[in-house]
Design an enzyme around this catalytic site. Structure first.
Site, PDB file in Angstrom:
ATOM      1  N   LYS A   1      -9.702  -2.736  -6.022  1.00 26.44           N
ATOM      2  CA  LYS A   1     -10.999  -2.327  -5.477  1.00 26.44           C
ATOM      3  C   LYS A   1     -12.224  -2.559  -6.381  1.00 26.44           C
ATOM      4  CE  LYS A   1      -8.977   1.164  -2.426  1.00 26.44           C
ATOM      5  NZ  LYS A   1      -9.512   0.810  -1.103  1.00 26.44           N
TER       6      LYS A   1
ATOM      7  N   ASP B   1      -0.100   2.364  -9.896  1.00 25.45           N
ATOM      8  CA  ASP B   1      -1.035   1.751  -8.947  1.00 25.45           C
ATOM      9  C   ASP B   1      -2.423   2.354  -9.206  1.00 25.45           C
ATOM     10  OD1 ASP B   1      -2.662   1.226  -6.758  1.00 25.45           O
ATOM     11  OD2 ASP B   1      -1.051   1.414  -5.290  1.00 25.45           O
TER      12      ASP B   1
ATOM     13  N   PHE C   1      -0.190   5.878  -1.229  1.00 26.32           N
ATOM     14  CA  PHE C   1      -0.627   4.726  -0.430  1.00 26.32           C
ATOM     15  C   PHE C   1      -0.594   3.499  -1.325  1.00 26.32           C
ATOM     16  CE2 PHE C   1      -3.493   1.680   1.458  1.00 26.32           C
ATOM     17  CZ  PHE C   1      -3.097   1.716   2.793  1.00 26.32           C
TER      18      PHE C   1
HETATM   19  N1  PLP Z   1      -3.087   1.070  -3.536  1.00 22.45           N
HETATM   20  C1  PLP Z   1      -3.956   2.085  -3.459  1.00 22.45           C
HETATM   21  C2  PLP Z   1      -3.821   3.234  -4.381  1.00 22.45           C
HETATM   22  C3  PLP Z   1      -5.001   2.055  -2.522  1.00 22.45           C
HETATM   23  O1  PLP Z   1      -5.862   3.068  -2.447  1.00 22.45           O
HETATM   24  C4  PLP Z   1      -5.104   0.922  -1.676  1.00 22.45           C
HETATM   25  C5  PLP Z   1      -6.177   0.848  -0.659  1.00 22.45           C
HETATM   26  O2  PLP Z   1      -6.757   1.838  -0.279  1.00 22.45           O
HETATM   27  C6  PLP Z   1      -4.166  -0.102  -1.786  1.00 22.45           C
HETATM   28  C7  PLP Z   1      -3.181  -0.008  -2.740  1.00 22.45           C
HETATM   29  C8  PLP Z   1      -4.235  -1.323  -0.910  1.00 22.45           C
HETATM   30  O3  PLP Z   1      -5.307  -2.104  -1.288  1.00 22.45           O
HETATM   31  P1  PLP Z   1      -5.871  -3.251  -0.291  1.00 22.45           P
HETATM   32  O4  PLP Z   1      -6.469  -2.538   0.886  1.00 22.45           O
HETATM   33  O5  PLP Z   1      -6.875  -3.988  -1.134  1.00 22.45           O
HETATM   34  O6  PLP Z   1      -4.708  -4.095   0.079  1.00 22.45           O
END
Ligand code: PLP
Length: 397
Positions: free
Chosen positions: A253, A224, A139
């Site tokens: 986050k 990520d 994700f």
């Molecule tokens: N990358 C990862 C691993 C995530 O868990 C998330 C959100 O859950 C995101 C990116 C996207 O982040 P945002 O919701 O702040 O755009």
């Protein structure tokens, strides 16, 4: 009509229906506790989703935000501000390398990484490379390109066509990774632990292969760490578990403990591919969110929350296994990012019942419950959470 009924009725009328919501409106939080509009107390074992790592209303973060918002809230990124500079410096020292770009979310941090990889590839190879390899089950966000990067085809369906630069391979499949990285690949984008994918850990062998193949074929390795970064997995960064170093890291986050900030941090030689005008944001890296993030990093360090995450995570996994090991399939995770896989698709029902019983957890998959409490969670709170959950899980087993 209760205060909650009123909120729900108005929300349903005036807010877009993008969230499948649970029947609670929260009004206050402190540490690992939340209170709803009726004054009922909950144990928060989700912390946003791995966001409120230093706990709700941490006094040091509250004070940093209060002081900054009353001094300078915003100026354009055409100017310098000290909190932004200090945060970039701090992240450099935390990683031991790199320059930061500050965004407002995880998706935006990943957008920055993807644009930077493309621009870097043009500089490194003479022509820009567009292809990106990512993992199934991953994700990376909800914008068009981060949705395309996300290895969950069910989420793509209604939004096709998406940018077509992404190839997805099964997590931990080294042969598939080797076959997917070509002379057109600018970046390999991976999570060291797939959070939304159900708390799936990348093997050290897979991560090492990604590093080696990127080096051999002239691509950048982007990790990520939006969900896993800053102590969540019992290390500052989840990639440390695998012993590999990326070229670009994205964070979000936990960095603002609930205030909107994302960061894309790249090694100098990669970051240098961006010049003025290549990337920008109005709000990103504003003084208030950067002051909050500096306070968050201070708290994580001063309160030893990385070590605490490792210890409390072990405790949570051990207790869940001891009390529920006979009825669940598996308890897995790293640090305080934990999933409990069930024998049936009962996760949504368990989450609803747990909420009614005063415990906030999340159904990360139809058959899996995710736990991501604040890193300040105590041993007694872990015990109470498992105490609440045990009869509910048994009832649905
Ligand atoms: N990358 C990862 C691993 C995530 O868990 C998330 C959100 O859950 C995101 C990116 C996207 O982040 P945002 O919701 O702040 O755009």
């Amino acid at each position: 009509m209760t205060a909650f009924d009123d909120i729900r009725a108005r929300d349903e009328r005036y807010h877009m229906r993008t969230y499948g919501r649970l029947p609670v409106a929260f009004v206050r939080g402190e540490g690992a506790l939340l209170w709803d509009s009726a004054g009922k107390e909950y144990l928060d074992f989700l912390s946003g989703i791995a966001v409120v790592s230093v706990g709700h209303s941490h006094p040091a973060v509250v004070e940093a935000v209060r002081a900054q918002v009353g001094t300078l809230t915003h100026v354009s990124n055409l100017f310098y501000t000290e909190p932004q500079t200090l945060l970039a410096e701090r992240l450099h020292h935390l990683l031991g390398w790199g320059r930061s770009f500050f965004a407002n979310s995880g998706a935006e941090a990943n957008e920055c990484a993807l644009k930077l990889a493309r621009k870097w590839s043009a500089k490194a190879h003479g022509t820009p490379r567009s292809a990106v390899v990512a993992a199934l089950g991953s994700f990376h966000g909800r914008t068009f390109s981060t949705l395309a990067a996300t290895g969950q085809p069910a989420k793509h369906g209604p939004f096709m066509p998406l940018p077509a630069w992404f190839a997805h391979i099964p997590l931990n499949d080294i042969d598939a990774l080797e076959a997917a990285i070509t002379d057109e690949t600018s970046a390999v984008l991976l999570e060291a632990v797939q959070g939304e994918g159900g708390v799936r850990v990348a093997t050290p062998e897979f991560m090492a292969a990604a590093r080696k193949l990127c080096d051999e074929r002239g691509a950048v390795l982007v990790i990520d760490e939006v969900q896993t970064g800053l102590g969540r997995t019992g290390r500052w960064f989840a990639f440390e578990h695998a012993g590999v170093e990326p070229d670009i890291v994205t964070l979000a986050k936990a960095l603002g403990n609930g205030l909107p900030i994302g960061a894309c941090i790249a090694r100098d030689e990669v970051a240098d591919a961006f010049g003025p005008g290549d990337h920008a944001t109005t709000f990103g890296g504003g003084p208030v969110v950067c002051a909050a993030a500096l306070a968050v990093l201070d708290v994580i360090e001063k309160e030893g929350l990385v070590q605490r995450s490792a210890a409390m995570g072990e405790h949570l996994v051990a207790l869940l296994t001891e009390r529920l090991g006979d009825v669940v399939v598996e308890v897995r995770g790293l640090g305080l990012l934990v999933a409990m896989e069930l024998a049936s698709d009962a996760a949504a029902a368990i989450v609803t019942d747990a909420l009614a019983a005063g415990l906030v957890v999340n159904n990360v998959a139809p058959n899996a419950i995710r736990f991501a409490p604040p890193l300040v969670v105590g041993k007694d709170e872990v015990a109470r959470a498992v105490e609440i959950l045990e009869p509910i899980v048994r009832r649905h087993a």
